[in-house]
Design a protein around this motif. Sequence first.
Motif, PDB file in Angstrom:
ATOM      1  N   THR A  64     -57.251  92.418 -16.171  1.00 15.10           N
ATOM      2  CA  THR A  64     -56.455  92.733 -15.462  1.00 15.10           C
ATOM      3  C   THR A  64     -55.908  92.004 -15.375  1.00 15.10           C
ATOM      4  O   THR A  64     -54.466  91.667 -15.468  1.00 15.10           O
ATOM      5  N   THR A  65     -56.152  90.474 -15.541  1.00 11.45           N
ATOM      6  CA  THR A  65     -56.360  89.508 -15.712  1.00 11.45           C
ATOM      7  C   THR A  65     -55.395  88.921 -16.944  1.00 11.45           C
ATOM      8  O   THR A  65     -54.501  88.465 -16.858  1.00 11.45           O
ATOM      9  N   LEU A  66     -55.862  89.719 -18.468  1.00  8.79           N
ATOM     10  CA  LEU A  66     -55.570  89.904 -19.485  1.00  8.79           C
ATOM     11  C   LEU A  66     -54.294  90.081 -19.634  1.00  8.79           C
ATOM     12  O   LEU A  66     -53.164  89.434 -20.092  1.00  8.79           O
ATOM     13  N   ASP A 125     -52.067  90.910 -17.187  1.00 11.09           N
ATOM     14  CA  ASP A 125     -51.184  90.389 -16.603  1.00 11.09           C
ATOM     15  C   ASP A 125     -50.227  88.924 -17.237  1.00 11.09           C
ATOM     16  O   ASP A 125     -49.085  88.314 -17.624  1.00 11.09           O
ATOM     17  N   GLN A 126     -51.708  88.239 -18.342  1.00  4.15           N
ATOM     18  CA  GLN A 126     -50.928  87.107 -19.351  1.00  4.15           C
ATOM     19  C   GLN A 126     -49.895  87.905 -20.599  1.00  4.15           C
ATOM     20  O   GLN A 126     -49.461  86.541 -20.302  1.00  4.15           O
ATOM     21  N   LEU A 127     -50.474  88.557 -20.665  1.00  2.99           N
ATOM     22  CA  LEU A 127     -49.360  89.358 -21.313  1.00  2.99           C
ATOM     23  C   LEU A 127     -47.957  89.981 -20.933  1.00  2.99           C
ATOM     24  O   LEU A 127     -47.716  90.597 -21.385  1.00  2.99           O
ATOM     25  N   GLU A 128     -48.042  89.963 -19.357  1.00  4.91           N
ATOM     26  CA  GLU A 128     -46.943  89.941 -18.929  1.00  4.91           C
ATOM     27  C   GLU A 128     -46.378  91.964 -18.955  1.00  4.91           C
ATOM     28  O   GLU A 128     -46.092  92.253 -19.134  1.00  4.91           O
ATOM     29  N   PRO A 165     -56.156  88.340 -26.479  1.00  4.28           N
ATOM     30  CA  PRO A 165     -55.957  88.908 -25.276  1.00  4.28           C
ATOM     31  C   PRO A 165     -56.691  90.629 -25.976  1.00  4.28           C
ATOM     32  O   PRO A 165     -57.009  91.324 -24.929  1.00  4.28           O
ATOM     33  N   ASP A 182     -51.679  84.047 -29.202  1.00  2.00           N
ATOM     34  CA  ASP A 182     -51.539  84.587 -28.467  1.00  2.00           C
ATOM     35  C   ASP A 182     -51.268  86.007 -27.203  1.00  2.00           C
ATOM     36  O   ASP A 182     -51.505  86.210 -26.495  1.00  2.00           O
TER      37      ASP A 182
END
Length: 131
Positions: free
Chosen positions: A101-103, A105-108, A18, A14
């Motif tokens: 930027t989306t990934l 964000d996925q990683l917080e 990313p 997980d």
Amino acid sequence: MDVDLEENIFFDMDIAVPLGIIINELVSNSLKYAFVDRDNGRIQIKLCRAESRKSKDNRAGNNNEDLISDDFILTVLDNGIGMPESLDLENPGGLGIQLVTTLVDQLEGKVELKRDSGTEFTIRFTVVEKK
């Protein structure tokens, strides 16, 4: 290409997938755009642990387990021509930077862009593990 990875860093899928896509996208962008009309250049990738913390998971049903939080910093930089000032990470125009930027964000995580001498992306993220 200069790669500086701290030893003994292991991520589950997980996090690893990313991160791999982020690195691939940023290095690809450097290779495509940073060294226009130049015969050479330098790309650096750095990954290091910034800090570790212990805490308790007090949520219901988790038996007050110990949690380890590790903060990491990923830096991808080049000494190329730099990113245009018009690039806004909040509203990126290109699909590649949108993906980054989306990934993140996925990683917080948080991403920072420096344009001083070339381009430097710094991504900070936290990984929480049960011990």
